[in-house]
Design an enzyme around this catalytic site. Structure first.
Site, short mmCIF file in Angstrom:
data_model
loop_
_atom_site.label_atom_id
_atom_site.label_comp_id
_atom_site.label_asym_id
_atom_site.label_seq_id
_atom_site.Cartn_x
_atom_site.Cartn_y
_atom_site.Cartn_z
N CYS A 32 -3.40 4.82 9.68
CA CYS A 32 -2.10 4.06 9.83
C CYS A 32 -1.26 5.25 10.95
O CYS A 32 -0.21 4.98 11.28
CB CYS A 32 -1.19 4.09 8.74
SG CYS A 32 -1.65 2.93 7.34
N CYS B 88 8.01 4.10 5.69
CA CYS B 88 7.04 3.80 4.45
C CYS B 88 7.79 3.51 3.13
O CYS B 88 6.95 3.03 2.09
CB CYS B 88 6.25 4.91 4.25
SG CYS B 88 6.66 6.38 3.74
N CYS C 109 0.80 -1.29 -0.07
CA CYS C 109 -0.06 0.15 -0.11
C CYS C 109 0.95 1.30 -0.10
O CYS C 109 0.80 2.12 -0.83
CB CYS C 109 -1.01 0.14 1.30
SG CYS C 109 -2.15 1.13 1.32
N CYS C 110 1.88 1.26 0.76
CA CYS C 110 2.76 2.40 1.09
C CYS C 110 3.42 2.56 -0.45
O CYS C 110 3.64 3.75 -0.94
CB CYS C 110 3.79 2.11 2.06
SG CYS C 110 3.30 2.40 3.58
N CYS D 91 -0.62 8.70 6.96
CA CYS D 91 -2.06 8.28 6.41
C CYS D 91 -3.05 8.41 7.70
O CYS D 91 -2.59 7.86 8.68
CB CYS D 91 -2.33 7.39 5.56
SG CYS D 91 -1.33 7.50 3.97
#
Length: 236
Positions: free
Chosen positions: A203, A228, A116-117, A200
């Site tokens: 997170c 990240c 995702c990062c 984010c």
């Protein structure tokens, strides 16, 4: 050799303004500040505005940022004259990831979180850095154990060998906030709610006074570097 000598001198003797002035003189207009909503970013932006009329700034909008971060971005746009660019992830890649693994896949494991990062942060960063000779960040040595060896000026090997300026590398948390308060700068209001490192929304959480600032990032992971991939990742 001249560039290497200049970098060595700045790393040994340069203050934040020295680093930024050198960067602007050397690389403008092909140099930009990465702005993510941290207090360090606002400090550097304020310094840049004393050096160059219209600094270049870019934001990586992951699509999952806090509303408070967007609010700060608007405050900054109203306060300073900027050449601002906002970069988003590729929507096709995000749709494929979410359809395959779920909207909150990052809670399932480190490999999903890093996926995702990578799609939401690292891929847009590559586009943001395209055509630049140098970029500026708010990295500081005390932020994380992975950052203890950060220099004020570096050659960014994981991003094509461009120059990376970290003018606040040796500053403390208190120095950052001393500058913010002394100069009455806008800041992310999440700091008033106990956040010390802001990423984010899903997170990031506030931390207790005794916790490490990065403890609020991906807190469900039992171990790891709490990074990240924007600044520290394996070279490909």
């Amino acid at each position: 050799m001249i560039l290497e000598d200049e970098i060595r001198h700045l790393n040994e003797n340069g203050g934040p303004l020295d680093v930024l002035k050198w960067g602007i003189e050397r690389f403008h207009p092909n140099i930009a500040l990465a702005f993510s909503g941290q207090a360090e970013d606002v400090v550097i932006l304020d310094m840049l505005n004393k050096i160059v009329k219209v600094p270049k700034v870019f934001v990586i909008d992951t699509g999952r940022l806090h509303q408070e971060t967007y609010d700060l971005l608007e405050e900054v746009r109203n306060k300073y004259v900027l050449d601002l660019r906002i970069y988003f992830p590729d929507h096709n890649e995000i749709e494929e990831m979410v359809n395959n693994y779920g909207i909150n896949l990052f809670y399932k494991g480190v490999e999903y979180r890093k996926l995702c990062c990578n799609l939401r942060k690292v891929s847009p960063l590559k586009r943001a850095l395209s055509g630049l000779s140098a970029w500026i960040t708010g990295l500081r040595k005390e932020q994380n154990f992975t950052r203890e060896k950060v220099n004020r000026v570096e050659i960014d090997e994981i991003n094509g060998g461009i120059i990376k300026l970290n003018p606040l590398a040796d500053w403390t948390w208190d120095q950052v906030w001393g500058y913010v308060k002394e100069n009455n700068l806008p800041y992310n209001k999440l700091y008033d709610r106990g956040y010390k490192s802001i990423g984010c929304q899903p997170c990031t959480r506030p931390v207790k006074p005794w916790e490490h600032p990065r403890a609020g990032r991906w807190w469900w992971e039992k171990s790891g570097d709490r990074e990240c991939g924007l600044h520290f990742r394996e070279k490909r």
